[in-house]
Design a protein around this motif. Structure first.
Motif, PDB file in Angstrom:
ATOM      1  N   LEU A  50       0.656  -1.366  -0.077  1.00 27.06           N
ATOM      2  CA  LEU A  50      -0.348   0.084  -0.142  1.00 27.06           C
ATOM      3  C   LEU A  50       0.762   1.462   0.334  1.00 27.06           C
ATOM      4  O   LEU A  50       0.467   1.829  -1.044  1.00 27.06           O
ATOM      5  CB  LEU A  50      -0.995   0.163   1.556  1.00 27.06           C
ATOM      6  N   SER A  51       1.820   1.604   0.552  1.00 22.76           N
ATOM      7  CA  SER A  51       2.915   2.291   0.912  1.00 22.76           C
ATOM      8  C   SER A  51       3.358   2.539  -0.026  1.00 22.76           C
ATOM      9  O   SER A  51       3.362   4.159  -1.220  1.00 22.76           O
ATOM     10  CB  SER A  51       3.664   2.108   1.912  1.00 22.76           C
ATOM     11  N   ILE A  52       3.690   1.649  -1.299  1.00 20.56           N
ATOM     12  CA  ILE A  52       4.665   1.508  -2.620  1.00 20.56           C
ATOM     13  C   ILE A  52       3.429   2.611  -3.712  1.00 20.56           C
ATOM     14  O   ILE A  52       3.986   2.852  -4.267  1.00 20.56           O
ATOM     15  CB  ILE A  52       5.375   0.298  -3.273  1.00 20.56           C
ATOM     16  N   VAL A  53       2.458   1.995  -3.633  1.00 19.06           N
ATOM     17  CA  VAL A  53       2.074   2.332  -4.686  1.00 19.06           C
ATOM     18  C   VAL A  53       0.806   2.958  -3.872  1.00 19.06           C
ATOM     19  O   VAL A  53       0.801   3.921  -5.060  1.00 19.06           O
ATOM     20  CB  VAL A  53       0.357   0.797  -4.391  1.00 19.06           C
ATOM     21  N   ALA A  54       1.057   3.861  -3.116  1.00 16.08           N
ATOM     22  CA  ALA A  54       0.407   5.484  -2.494  1.00 16.08           C
ATOM     23  C   ALA A  54       1.565   6.120  -3.417  1.00 16.08           C
ATOM     24  O   ALA A  54       1.744   7.191  -3.754  1.00 16.08           O
ATOM     25  CB  ALA A  54      -0.415   4.996  -1.024  1.00 16.08           C
ATOM     26  N   GLY A  55       2.698   5.898  -3.094  1.00 15.50           N
ATOM     27  CA  GLY A  55       3.877   6.799  -3.110  1.00 15.50           C
ATOM     28  C   GLY A  55       4.262   6.991  -4.854  1.00 15.50           C
ATOM     29  O   GLY A  55       4.396   8.022  -5.613  1.00 15.50           O
ATOM     30  N   VAL A  56       3.652   5.822  -5.482  1.00 17.25           N
ATOM     31  CA  VAL A  56       3.852   5.477  -6.913  1.00 17.25           C
ATOM     32  C   VAL A  56       2.881   7.003  -7.397  1.00 17.25           C
ATOM     33  O   VAL A  56       3.101   7.475  -8.372  1.00 17.25           O
ATOM     34  CB  VAL A  56       3.855   4.492  -7.873  1.00 17.25           C
ATOM     35  N   ILE A  57       1.382   6.828  -7.120  1.00 18.73           N
ATOM     36  CA  ILE A  57       0.008   7.352  -7.600  1.00 18.73           C
ATOM     37  C   ILE A  57       0.516   8.904  -6.888  1.00 18.73           C
ATOM     38  O   ILE A  57       0.305   9.438  -7.519  1.00 18.73           O
ATOM     39  CB  ILE A  57      -0.798   7.130  -6.628  1.00 18.73           C
ATOM     40  N   VAL A  58       1.310   9.278  -6.074  1.00 18.21           N
ATOM     41  CA  VAL A  58       1.371  10.602  -5.569  1.00 18.21           C
ATOM     42  C   VAL A  58       2.589  10.653  -6.513  1.00 18.21           C
ATOM     43  O   VAL A  58       2.010  12.476  -7.305  1.00 18.21           O
ATOM     44  CB  VAL A  58       1.844  10.898  -4.187  1.00 18.21           C
ATOM     45  N   LEU A  59       3.361  10.132  -6.740  1.00 23.91           N
ATOM     46  CA  LEU A  59       4.331  10.285  -7.857  1.00 23.91           C
ATOM     47  C   LEU A  59       3.888  11.066  -9.194  1.00 23.91           C
ATOM     48  O   LEU A  59       4.099  11.605 -10.308  1.00 23.91           O
ATOM     49  CB  LEU A  59       6.015   9.372  -7.892  1.00 23.91           C
ATOM     50  N   LEU A  60       3.231  10.249  -9.540  1.00 23.96           N
ATOM     51  CA  LEU A  60       1.949  10.655 -11.138  1.00 23.96           C
ATOM     52  C   LEU A  60       1.900  12.169 -10.804  1.00 23.96           C
ATOM     53  O   LEU A  60       1.555  12.131 -12.086  1.00 23.96           O
ATOM     54  CB  LEU A  60       1.876   8.846 -11.575  1.00 23.96           C
TER      55      LEU A  60
END
Length: 186
Positions: free
Chosen positions: A140-150
């Motif tokens: 969840l943390s990695i996915v949320a981080g990627v979404i925020v970076l996009l």
């Protein structure tokens, strides 16, 4: 005994006042964020820019007036001070662009932090008692981080709104605590 009870009442009044004032400040700032999100973000950016200018003046002053420092240290303080001052002045001269830049910067920073936090959770998996929760948290943390970076700007806007909502809720809770504390003290 009256002095002990007055000290206790003074302590309770002090705590109650701190809860009330803190709650009121949180409530007002939260409402400002929700009603005028862009203007409030600009005010925060302006405060940070003014802070940078003041810090720059302090560093430059240290470099100029501190006679106990060596030459390179003094020069470093002066250069750092000038950079802080320049950054603060640039931010103040175009506050809207600085606010957007700051929001994007924070979005990218939060995205990177969440990705790193997820990776760290995966690296500590061997010592974890609850491996399933650690894996779910990491993903969840990695996915949320990627979404925020996009989309760092939109993510920063959503986080800003969530921050405003949180401040309103926490402010109300603090104010209620202040009144509840005064009722129990009597």
């Amino acid at each position: 005994m009256t002095s002990e009870s007055s000290v206790g009442k003074n302590a309770v009044n002090g705590i109650r006042t701190a809860f009330g004032v803190g709650g009121l400040i949180a409530l007002v700032v939260g409402i400002l964020i929700l009603v005028w999100p862009g203007h409030t973000a600009s005010v925060i950016t302006a405060i940070i820019a003014l802070y940078a200018i003041v810090v720059g003046l302090v560093y430059a002053g240290l470099g100029i007036f501190a006679r106990t420092m060596g030459g390179w240290s003094r020069l470093g303080h002066i250069v750092l001070g000038v950079l802080f001052i320049i950054g603060g002045v640039i931010a103040l001269t175009n506050l809207r662009a600085s606010t957007v830049w700051f929001a994007v910067f924070l979005g990218i920073f939060i995205g990177i932090m969440w990705i790193v936090e997820g990776v760290v959770a995966l690296t500590t998996l061997a010592g974890s008692r609850t491996k399933a929760f650690a894996v779910v948290f990491a993903i969840l943390s990695i996915v949320a981080g990627v979404i925020v970076l996009l989309s760092p700007l939109w993510s920063a806007v959503v986080l800003w709104w969530l921050f405003g909502i949180s401040l309103v809720v926490l402010g109300i809770v603090q104010i209620v605590r202040a009144f509840a504390l005064s009722a129990t003290a009597r």
